[in-house]
Design an enzyme around this catalytic site. Structure first.
Site, short mmCIF file in Angstrom:
data_model
loop_
_atom_site.label_atom_id
_atom_site.label_comp_id
_atom_site.label_asym_id
_atom_site.label_seq_id
_atom_site.Cartn_x
_atom_site.Cartn_y
_atom_site.Cartn_z
CG LEU A 79 -2.18 -1.11 1.42
CD1 LEU A 79 -2.78 -1.03 2.69
CD2 LEU A 79 -3.02 -1.08 0.02
N GLY A 80 1.85 0.93 0.71
CA GLY A 80 2.68 2.36 0.61
C GLY A 80 4.27 2.05 1.28
N GLY A 82 7.57 4.42 3.56
CA GLY A 82 7.99 5.69 4.14
C GLY A 82 9.21 5.45 5.02
CG PHE A 84 9.81 5.29 10.96
CD1 PHE A 84 11.04 5.20 11.67
CD2 PHE A 84 9.34 6.71 10.81
CE1 PHE A 84 11.69 6.22 12.27
CE2 PHE A 84 10.08 7.63 11.38
CZ PHE A 84 10.96 7.41 12.20
N GLY A 85 9.03 2.18 7.29
CA GLY A 85 8.69 1.09 7.00
C GLY A 85 7.81 0.77 5.74
CB VAL A 87 1.81 0.04 4.94
CG1 VAL A 87 0.39 -0.29 5.26
CG2 VAL A 87 2.28 1.01 6.00
CE LYS A 102 4.45 2.36 9.68
NZ LYS A 102 3.80 3.75 10.59
CD GLU A 150 -10.48 0.52 12.81
OE1 GLU A 150 -11.62 0.12 12.91
OE2 GLU A 150 -10.01 1.65 12.92
CG ASP A 197 2.61 14.67 11.29
OD1 ASP A 197 2.49 15.88 10.98
OD2 ASP A 197 2.84 13.68 10.87
#
Length: 312
Positions: A79-80, A82, A84-85, A87, A102, A150, A197
């Site tokens: 899904l994506g 970044g 830090f990891g 997903v 994640k 979720e 954030d």
């Protein structure tokens, strides 16, 4: 009477449970700060996470059936990714619930992962708030974490939502989104969780139901009474008092962030210094927007925190 005594005893019991929970959370933070695993060498951190994420996805299929996470979830497409990891989409086997898995490689900066897990749990402590993302499961492995969250479907973040609506959305749609975003932010603060954030990227919207969820507590902190001296969120959402005084408070800063979100939804761009000047002096307007809408933006984005609308 006996009923009053039972009620009093129940209140004392609930208070003790709450206190125990708070001390467990504090212990969790202390353990996170003390732990500092060895970081890997060689590749850059981002490249290493990407490579490790792809390797992990391949390895997942071969995991033994007694592995806690991977015997309970199937893993789908990415899904994506970044800082830090990575997903991945997934499905909980017991009820076919759509989830997001994640995967986060442990580094010397992993304290923020402990904080993200703890704050997500604390933000959901108490009655269910559908506008706040829930952490459904997580495991701690020697070299990585797996967080199961979720995953509203079909959904997109508000950046993608604005783009799909040709750059901005109308006042009525914005009102529906902002009510949910404000409610989620307010409940977090009441539960002593400071997301720090709140931004377009961290608000997911279901394309079919228009339900909104606040996600990602990675920059967050416990909400205290003392001002914060450093800002860990996204710079364009940071409050003006941080630059003028070098400190800021959680409640009015959350209101400021919500104001930036609302302005960007309506206008398709972040407010300029001139926009903020006009808003402060109640002179800002935009064709197609009601006076009430412009006035609301003015009290959300007032440069003086004491003059901002209260989050409640």
């Amino acid at each position: 009477g006996e009923e009053e005594e039972e009620e009093a005893a129940e209140r004392v019991k609930e208070k003790r449970k709450s206190k125990k929970w708070w001390w467990r959370l504090r212990s969790f933070f202390r353990a996170a700060k003390k732990q500092s695993p060895e970081s890997s060498s060689g590749q850059g951190e981002e490249e290493q996470q990407q490579d490790e994420g792809e390797k992990r996805k391949v390895a997942w299929a071969g995991r033994s059936s007694d592995d806690y996470i991977f015997s309970r979830y199937t893993v789908g497409d990415q899904l994506g990714k970044g800082g830090f990891g990575v997903v991945y989409e997934g499905t909980r086997l017991e009820d076919n619930l759509k989830v997001a898995l994640k995967y986060v490689t442990k580094t010397e900066h992993m304290e923020c992962i402990f904080i993200q897990i703890a704050l997500t749990i604390l933000a959901n402590k108490g009655h269910r708030v559908p506008e706040i993302i829930r952490l459904l499961d997580w495991t701690d492995h020697p070299d990585h974490f797996v967080m199961v969250l979720e995953c509203p479907s079909p959904c997109e973040n508000l950046v993608e939502f604005i783009r799909r609506h040709r750059g901005s959305v109308d006042e009525e749609t914005t009102r529906q989104i902002m009510w949910q975003a404000a409610h989620a932010s307010h409940m977090c603060c009441l539960r002593r969780v400071y997301n720090r954030d709140v931004k377009l990227e961290n608000l997911l919207i279901n394309r079919e139901t228009s339900e909104v969820k606040l996600i990602d507590f990675g920059c967050g902190d416990i909400l205290g009474n003392s001002p914060y001296k450093s800002y860990h969120g996204t710079a364009v959402y940071s409050p003006p008092e941080y630059y003028s005084r070098g400190e800021y408070d959680g409640w009015p800063t959350t209101v400021w962030s919500l104001g930036i979100v609302m302005f960007t939804l309506l206008c398709g761009h972040f407010p300029s210094d001139y926009d903020l000047f006009l808003l402060q002096h109640k002179q800002w307007s935009k064709p197609g927007l009601s006076k009430e809408c412009c006035d609301l933006l003015g009290v959300l984005l007032h440069v003086k925190p004491i003059r901002r609308l209260g989050l409640e």
